[in-house]
Structure formats: C-alpha cells, structure tokens
Scaffold this active site. Structure first.
Site, PDB file in Angstrom:
ATOM      1  N   ASP A 117      -4.253  -5.207   5.118  1.00  0.00           N
ATOM      2  CA  ASP A 117      -5.305  -4.999   4.190  1.00  0.00           C
ATOM      3  C   ASP A 117      -6.154  -6.495   4.018  1.00  0.00           C
ATOM      4  O   ASP A 117      -5.242  -7.434   4.176  1.00  0.00           O
ATOM      5  CB  ASP A 117      -5.193  -4.398   2.904  1.00  0.00           C
ATOM      6  CG  ASP A 117      -4.631  -3.099   2.927  1.00  0.00           C
ATOM      7  OD1 ASP A 117      -4.905  -2.341   3.969  1.00  0.00           O
ATOM      8  OD2 ASP A 117      -4.175  -2.468   2.230  1.00  0.00           O
ATOM      9  N   TYR A 146       8.288  -7.913   2.996  1.00  0.00           N
ATOM     10  CA  TYR A 146       7.312  -8.425   2.166  1.00  0.00           C
ATOM     11  C   TYR A 146       7.583  -9.044   0.945  1.00  0.00           C
ATOM     12  O   TYR A 146       8.702  -8.447   0.304  1.00  0.00           O
ATOM     13  CB  TYR A 146       6.409  -7.095   1.742  1.00  0.00           C
ATOM     14  CG  TYR A 146       5.813  -6.339   2.912  1.00  0.00           C
ATOM     15  CD1 TYR A 146       4.461  -6.907   3.526  1.00  0.00           C
ATOM     16  CD2 TYR A 146       6.292  -5.275   3.307  1.00  0.00           C
ATOM     17  CE1 TYR A 146       3.756  -5.832   4.370  1.00  0.00           C
ATOM     18  CE2 TYR A 146       5.603  -4.543   4.254  1.00  0.00           C
ATOM     19  CZ  TYR A 146       4.618  -4.732   5.079  1.00  0.00           C
ATOM     20  OH  TYR A 146       3.985  -4.348   5.921  1.00  0.00           O
ATOM     21  N   ASP A 153      -4.266  -1.500  -5.860  1.00  0.00           N
ATOM     22  CA  ASP A 153      -4.327  -2.962  -5.767  1.00  0.00           C
ATOM     23  C   ASP A 153      -5.286  -3.655  -6.422  1.00  0.00           C
ATOM     24  O   ASP A 153      -6.146  -3.054  -7.146  1.00  0.00           O
ATOM     25  CB  ASP A 153      -4.319  -3.333  -4.226  1.00  0.00           C
ATOM     26  CG  ASP A 153      -5.619  -2.902  -3.484  1.00  0.00           C
ATOM     27  OD1 ASP A 153      -6.854  -2.758  -4.350  1.00  0.00           O
ATOM     28  OD2 ASP A 153      -5.591  -2.778  -2.319  1.00  0.00           O
ATOM     29  N   ARG A 156       1.628  -0.458  -1.961  1.00  0.00           N
ATOM     30  CA  ARG A 156       0.843  -0.111  -3.151  1.00  0.00           C
ATOM     31  C   ARG A 156       1.711   0.949  -3.818  1.00  0.00           C
ATOM     32  O   ARG A 156       1.684   0.921  -4.874  1.00  0.00           O
ATOM     33  CB  ARG A 156      -0.605   0.211  -2.449  1.00  0.00           C
ATOM     34  CG  ARG A 156      -1.372  -1.160  -2.257  1.00  0.00           C
ATOM     35  CD  ARG A 156      -2.800  -0.913  -1.731  1.00  0.00           C
ATOM     36  NE  ARG A 156      -2.772  -0.309  -0.611  1.00  0.00           N
ATOM     37  CZ  ARG A 156      -3.698   0.748  -0.119  1.00  0.00           C
ATOM     38  NH1 ARG A 156      -4.536   1.182  -0.737  1.00  0.00           N
ATOM     39  NH2 ARG A 156      -3.682   1.135   1.211  1.00  0.00           N
TER      40      ARG A 156
END
Length: 290
Positions: free
Chosen positions: A37, A65, A79, A175
C-alpha cells in the site's frame, strides 16, 4: 536487462509508481510481486525483462513485517490513511505487557482471517474497495493464513502504540491482524505504520531505494549493478547441459527426455546460461529463455 531488483519502497509511492519509473529507465517489461500500500514501506521485488516470468515462483512467498498498532482508534480503512470512525479510552490494564504478550501470542498458527473491506480482493468481479467507496455491503469470505511467529518489540504507553514483528504466510493482511490483536485486548485499533523487512529470500538489507536510482548520474548503471540475474536467482537449482542439437529442439518447444527428478533446472550450453526448464515425468520442457 533481465533480473530482479529489490526496492526499499518509501511512503507515498504506490507499487505501480515504482514499476512505471523502473520501466522508463530499463526500457524493458517490468512487474512486481507482493503489492505494498502507498503508506507501507520496505521490500518490493521488481521483475525486469524476462524475469517477469518468475512471478509464478514468487507469489507464495512468506513475509516478515515490522508493525506499529495504534490502540483506541478505529478507521474505516484499518490504517492511518482512513477516516476515524470510533474512539475509546485505553486503560493502563490494556497496556500491561503480559496481557499484550498473551494477545499477540494467541495469533500464532493457522487461522481464517477476514480481509479488510478496503482491499483489492475481487468479489463478483469488483474489488472490495469499490464496494466500500460506494457504501455498498458485500459478503467478505475468510481466507486461510498462517502466523509463524510474532514478537513484541516495544510498548509506547504514552502514545498507546504496540510495536511488533510478524512472520506470516502469503495473503495475510496486517491491517486485519492489527484489528484482531486490538480486539483480543478488548479494545479497537488500527495499523499506524508498516515496514516489510523480508519477502521470501529478498530482505531489506539487500535493497535499494528508488531515490538512489533516480538521483544517480546514470540510473541504468545503478540498476545493472544491483540486479539479481536469473542465473543468480536460480542458483540453488541443479543444471542440465544441452548440446547444440538438443538445444535447438528444446528452444523449438520439443520436450526432451532427461533421467532426473522432477523440478526446475538451469539450462546451459557450452557453459552459457540460457534459461530454465521444468522436468516432469522425465520430460524436460522450456520455461524461461533469455
């Protein structure tokens, strides 16, 4: 130019932006694997030239991550770029380290995850975010994912932020994971920051930023210097050497008989790497040819 370059994507760029700029420099067909994103940072493997055909070998990559989860606020996109739709106070008990460890550890293992409504998953031919933007309701089916490991890095009690590192399977939405962890803690939250540290074998330590390429005196040379060739990418695969006659048959699409086990092979002729072939039931078929 044929190969893979690992871009350390910065905030603000879309994955498509990166592809477009690399395409202008390389003058080759360019693709990527593993969309990030615009707000996300980190490892984005870019495939150049014939390496675009490698995408089939990269789609199942596991990921690592580094995440920041903001508690007490819920957004419509899950987010920091979304609109705030709910707020709540965060009590000191929620930020207790043992409580947080219990919550994140409970996320380990195989599970079904509901993807966020603001995602590119298609339902009945339309992307979920298209339904969301129009305020339309749609059934979102859960997806099978796996959280291999999750480590707590820091608890910022003043700003109500939990920092953690997660190693997960393809298809995991961080998310959604953030919202699920917040729910385990008895509250709400959203993903404030995301950095992809690793995608398969590609790590952030071996990456280069787009700015380093664009600001160079010769961006093309920088690409060449940092590219992972197809020969390097398939370095762990066994080799098959073909003489000129068998090579011509191979290049013409003829399946050759080889007494080896099934798999992907590097193909050479006269010590020159010419691409890859796949072997199945003793039949060698051309795959990626330079």
């Amino acid at each position: 130019m044929n190969g893979i370059i690992i871009i350390n994507k910065k905030q603000g760029y879309t994955s498509h932006d990166i592809v477009h700029k690399i395409k202008r420099i390389s003058k080759e067909k360019v693709g990527h694997t593993g969309t990030l994103d615009p707000m996300a940072q980190g490892v984005l493997p870019i495939l150049i030239g014939k390496a675009t055909q490698c995408s089939k070998y990269l789609i199942n990559h596991d990921k690592i991550y580094k995440v920041k989860l903001k508690l007490g606020i819920k957004t419509d996109t899950a987010d920091s770029e979304g609109n705030i739709i709910e707020k709540t106070e965060i009590s000191p008990e929620i930020l207790n380290e043992q409580k947080i460890l219990q919550a994140i550890n409970s996320m380990k293992g195989k599970q079904e995850q509901i993807p966020p409504i603001y995602s590119a998953i298609k339902v009945n031919g339309k992307k979920l975010y298209e339904y969301a933007r129009k305020g339309q309701e749609v059934e979102i089916k859960p997806r099978q994912i796996e959280i291999y490991n999750i480590d707590l890095n820091n608890i910022d009690k003043e700003n109500k932020i939990i920092e953690y590192t997660v190693n997960c399977s393809k298809g995991t939405y961080i998310r959604s994971l953030c919202e699920d962890i917040a729910k385990k803690l008895g509250t709400i939250g959203y993903m404030e920051n995301l950095i992809r540290l690793k995608a398969g074998e590609f790590s952030i330590e071996n990456s280069i930023t787009l700015e380093e390429i664009l600001n160079a005196e010769n961006p093309y040379n920088v690409l060449e210097k940092n590219i992972i060739t197809l020969e390097e990418f398939f370095k762990d695969k066994e080799t098959i050497n073909l003489n000129e006659k068998r090579l011509q048959l191979f290049l013409n699409g003829v399946n050759l008989t080889e007494q080896k086990k099934d798999g992907i092979y590097k193909i050479y002729t006269n010590n020159n790497f010419i691409g890859t072939g796949t072997l199945k039931e003793k039949k060698l078929k051309r795959d990626i040819i330079l």
